[in-house]
Design a protein around this motif. Structure first.
Motif, PDB file in Angstrom:
ATOM      1  N   ASP A 250       0.819  -0.698   0.205  1.00 56.73           N
ATOM      2  CA  ASP A 250       0.223  -0.158   0.112  1.00 56.73           C
ATOM      3  C   ASP A 250       0.618   1.112   0.435  1.00 56.73           C
ATOM      4  O   ASP A 250       1.341   1.291   0.826  1.00 56.73           O
ATOM      5  CB  ASP A 250      -0.963  -0.126   0.999  1.00 56.73           C
ATOM      6  CG  ASP A 250      -2.003   0.695   0.990  1.00 56.73           C
ATOM      7  OD1 ASP A 250      -2.149   1.845   0.700  1.00 56.73           O
ATOM      8  OD2 ASP A 250      -3.175   1.183   2.135  1.00 56.73           O
ATOM      9  N   LEU A 251       0.447   1.991  -0.851  1.00 56.03           N
ATOM     10  CA  LEU A 251       1.291   3.382  -1.244  1.00 56.03           C
ATOM     11  C   LEU A 251       1.480   4.073   0.074  1.00 56.03           C
ATOM     12  O   LEU A 251       2.634   5.130   0.678  1.00 56.03           O
ATOM     13  CB  LEU A 251       1.199   3.941  -2.360  1.00 56.03           C
ATOM     14  CG  LEU A 251       2.578   5.327  -2.876  1.00 56.03           C
ATOM     15  CD1 LEU A 251       3.751   5.143  -3.015  1.00 56.03           C
ATOM     16  CD2 LEU A 251       1.894   6.160  -4.196  1.00 56.03           C
ATOM     17  N   LYS A 252       0.542   4.212   0.136  1.00 59.88           N
ATOM     18  CA  LYS A 252       0.248   5.178   1.710  1.00 59.88           C
ATOM     19  C   LYS A 252       1.231   4.524   2.949  1.00 59.88           C
ATOM     20  O   LYS A 252       1.053   5.597   3.963  1.00 59.88           O
ATOM     21  CB  LYS A 252      -0.971   5.057   2.367  1.00 59.88           C
ATOM     22  CG  LYS A 252      -2.363   5.969   1.521  1.00 59.88           C
ATOM     23  CD  LYS A 252      -3.649   5.945   1.213  1.00 59.88           C
ATOM     24  CE  LYS A 252      -4.973   5.664   0.260  1.00 59.88           C
ATOM     25  NZ  LYS A 252      -6.219   5.858   0.028  1.00 59.88           N
ATOM     26  N   ARG A 253       1.243   3.576   3.046  1.00 58.15           N
ATOM     27  CA  ARG A 253       1.999   3.128   4.534  1.00 58.15           C
ATOM     28  C   ARG A 253       3.724   3.050   3.634  1.00 58.15           C
ATOM     29  O   ARG A 253       4.419   2.834   4.467  1.00 58.15           O
ATOM     30  CB  ARG A 253       1.382   1.077   4.403  1.00 58.15           C
ATOM     31  CG  ARG A 253       0.341   1.144   5.265  1.00 58.15           C
ATOM     32  CD  ARG A 253       1.156  -0.489   5.966  1.00 58.15           C
ATOM     33  NE  ARG A 253       1.176  -1.651   4.979  1.00 58.15           N
ATOM     34  CZ  ARG A 253       0.079  -2.186   3.840  1.00 58.15           C
ATOM     35  NH1 ARG A 253      -1.252  -1.791   4.965  1.00 58.15           N
ATOM     36  NH2 ARG A 253       0.247  -2.494   4.149  1.00 58.15           N
ATOM     37  N   ALA A 254       3.698   3.698   2.351  1.00 56.86           N
ATOM     38  CA  ALA A 254       5.707   3.816   1.698  1.00 56.86           C
ATOM     39  C   ALA A 254       6.543   5.288   2.438  1.00 56.86           C
ATOM     40  O   ALA A 254       5.525   5.724   3.097  1.00 56.86           O
ATOM     41  CB  ALA A 254       5.476   3.929   0.264  1.00 56.86           C
ATOM     42  N   ALA A 255       6.771   5.050   3.017  1.00 56.20           N
ATOM     43  CA  ALA A 255       7.587   6.132   4.089  1.00 56.20           C
ATOM     44  C   ALA A 255       9.575   5.652   3.320  1.00 56.20           C
ATOM     45  O   ALA A 255      10.460   6.922   3.492  1.00 56.20           O
ATOM     46  CB  ALA A 255       8.163   5.469   5.343  1.00 56.20           C
ATOM     47  N   SER A 256       9.520   4.712   2.662  1.00 58.55           N
ATOM     48  CA  SER A 256      11.233   5.302   1.704  1.00 58.55           C
ATOM     49  C   SER A 256      11.152   5.030   0.432  1.00 58.55           C
ATOM     50  O   SER A 256       9.721   3.734  -0.529  1.00 58.55           O
ATOM     51  CB  SER A 256      12.262   4.266   2.304  1.00 58.55           C
ATOM     52  OG  SER A 256      11.364   3.009   2.400  1.00 58.55           O
ATOM     53  N   LEU A 257      12.079   5.223   0.214  1.00 61.43           N
ATOM     54  CA  LEU A 257      12.722   4.261  -1.694  1.00 61.43           C
ATOM     55  C   LEU A 257      12.960   2.868  -1.437  1.00 61.43           C
ATOM     56  O   LEU A 257      11.804   2.118  -2.550  1.00 61.43           O
ATOM     57  CB  LEU A 257      13.820   5.143  -1.866  1.00 61.43           C
ATOM     58  CG  LEU A 257      14.151   3.999  -3.419  1.00 61.43           C
ATOM     59  CD1 LEU A 257      13.372   5.497  -4.785  1.00 61.43           C
ATOM     60  CD2 LEU A 257      15.779   5.355  -4.179  1.00 61.43           C
ATOM     61  N   GLY A 258      12.988   2.591  -0.517  1.00 58.50           N
ATOM     62  CA  GLY A 258      12.709   0.770  -0.186  1.00 58.50           C
ATOM     63  C   GLY A 258      11.700   0.796  -0.671  1.00 58.50           C
ATOM     64  O   GLY A 258      11.761  -0.163  -0.690  1.00 58.50           O
ATOM     65  N   ASP A 259      10.753   1.167   0.417  1.00 58.58           N
ATOM     66  CA  ASP A 259       9.621   0.498   0.270  1.00 58.58           C
ATOM     67  C   ASP A 259       8.853   0.748  -1.082  1.00 58.58           C
ATOM     68  O   ASP A 259       8.431  -0.164  -1.509  1.00 58.58           O
ATOM     69  CB  ASP A 259       8.728   1.753   1.260  1.00 58.58           C
ATOM     70  CG  ASP A 259       8.809   1.216   2.440  1.00 58.58           C
ATOM     71  OD1 ASP A 259       9.769  -0.149   2.632  1.00 58.58           O
ATOM     72  OD2 ASP A 259       8.299   2.136   3.501  1.00 58.58           O
ATOM     73  N   PHE A 260       9.191   1.735  -1.770  1.00 61.02           N
ATOM     74  CA  PHE A 260       8.664   2.032  -3.167  1.00 61.02           C
ATOM     75  C   PHE A 260       8.794   0.976  -4.264  1.00 61.02           C
ATOM     76  O   PHE A 260       8.750   0.253  -5.186  1.00 61.02           O
ATOM     77  CB  PHE A 260       8.678   3.527  -3.889  1.00 61.02           C
ATOM     78  CG  PHE A 260       8.202   3.973  -4.464  1.00 61.02           C
ATOM     79  CD1 PHE A 260       7.113   4.413  -4.834  1.00 61.02           C
ATOM     80  CD2 PHE A 260       8.598   4.081  -5.920  1.00 61.02           C
ATOM     81  CE1 PHE A 260       6.473   5.013  -6.090  1.00 61.02           C
ATOM     82  CE2 PHE A 260       7.752   4.528  -7.117  1.00 61.02           C
ATOM     83  CZ  PHE A 260       6.969   4.873  -6.765  1.00 61.02           C
TER      84      PHE A 260
END
Length: 218
Positions: free
Chosen positions: A198-208
């Motif tokens: 979920d992009l809304k939970r992403a907090a870093s480039l790694g998450d992306f």
């Protein structure tokens, strides 16, 4: 049924080009993020036409697929002008914004009504995490194809940006994301033990980047 002629297709391309031009500054330049979206839209249009041809879709559907690829991110232009970034919210969802804008501009008025509606639904739903189960027929086919074509190009954009400069523009386009290449624990927990990426939970480039891996996994 009315035919989707080459002139109708060319007309939409011309309308979209004029629309994008309204966001240029006094020197004729688009802000960097909007130039990226314009280039992205053109590539996705080409990819949609190519994929539709590979699947042996009729010429009418190939032209519709191309137009959906071109127009799918129309809402990004208004979104960036109004809030200066590409983060979606309930108040500023670029899929819904795009559907409303394309309908209001009347770019599809001369197209067959059912085809125009299917394109508009594809614009609205192209970025949603899941397609509505009630979506069937050509609207579902168009939407499924734009979701794949969009992701394919985004993956290329991100890979190139990371290689070039570590994707320095990412926090500008999506505030709240850092350039840290390590995925966060919260994002990984949602990815593997929750309801997915979920992009809304992403907090870093790694998450992306991990979100993109999840696209491949399906």
């Amino acid at each position: 049924m009315a035919l989707i002629t080459g002139s109708l297709l060319d007309g939409v391309h011309a309308c979209f080009r004029r629309y994008a031009d309204t966001f240029r500054d006094g020197d004729g330049r688009l802000p960097g993020p909007l130039q990226l979206k314009l280039d992205h839209s053109r590539r996705v249009a080409e990819e949609m036409a190519s994929l539709a041809a590979e699947m042996d879709w009729p010429i009418q559907d190939r032209r519709a697929a191309e137009v959906l690829g071109l127009l799918h991110d129309t809402g990004r232009f208004v979104q960036y002008r109004e809030q200066g970034h590409f983060a979606d919210s309930a108040a500023c969802d670029h899929g819904k914004l795009g559907r409303r804008r394309v309908a209001a501009e009347g770019w599809l008025e001369e197209w067959p009504e059912e085809t125009g509606e299917a394109i508009l639904e594809g614009i609205r739903l192209h970025h949603e995490r899941r397609m509505p189960p009630e979506l069937t027929g050509r609207p579902r086919d168009y939407t499924a194809l734009i979701r794949d074509a969009d992701k394919l190009d985004i993956m290329g954009i991100v890979a190139g940006a990371v290689e070039r400069d570590g994707f320095r523009e990412l926090p500008v386009m999506l505030p709240g994301l850092t350039l840290d290449r390590a995925p966060t624990a919260a994002f990984l927990d949602g990815l593997f033990h929750g309801d997915g990426a979920d992009l809304k939970r992403a907090a870093s480039l790694g998450d992306f980047l991990m979100m993109q891996v999840s696209w491949v996994r399906g």
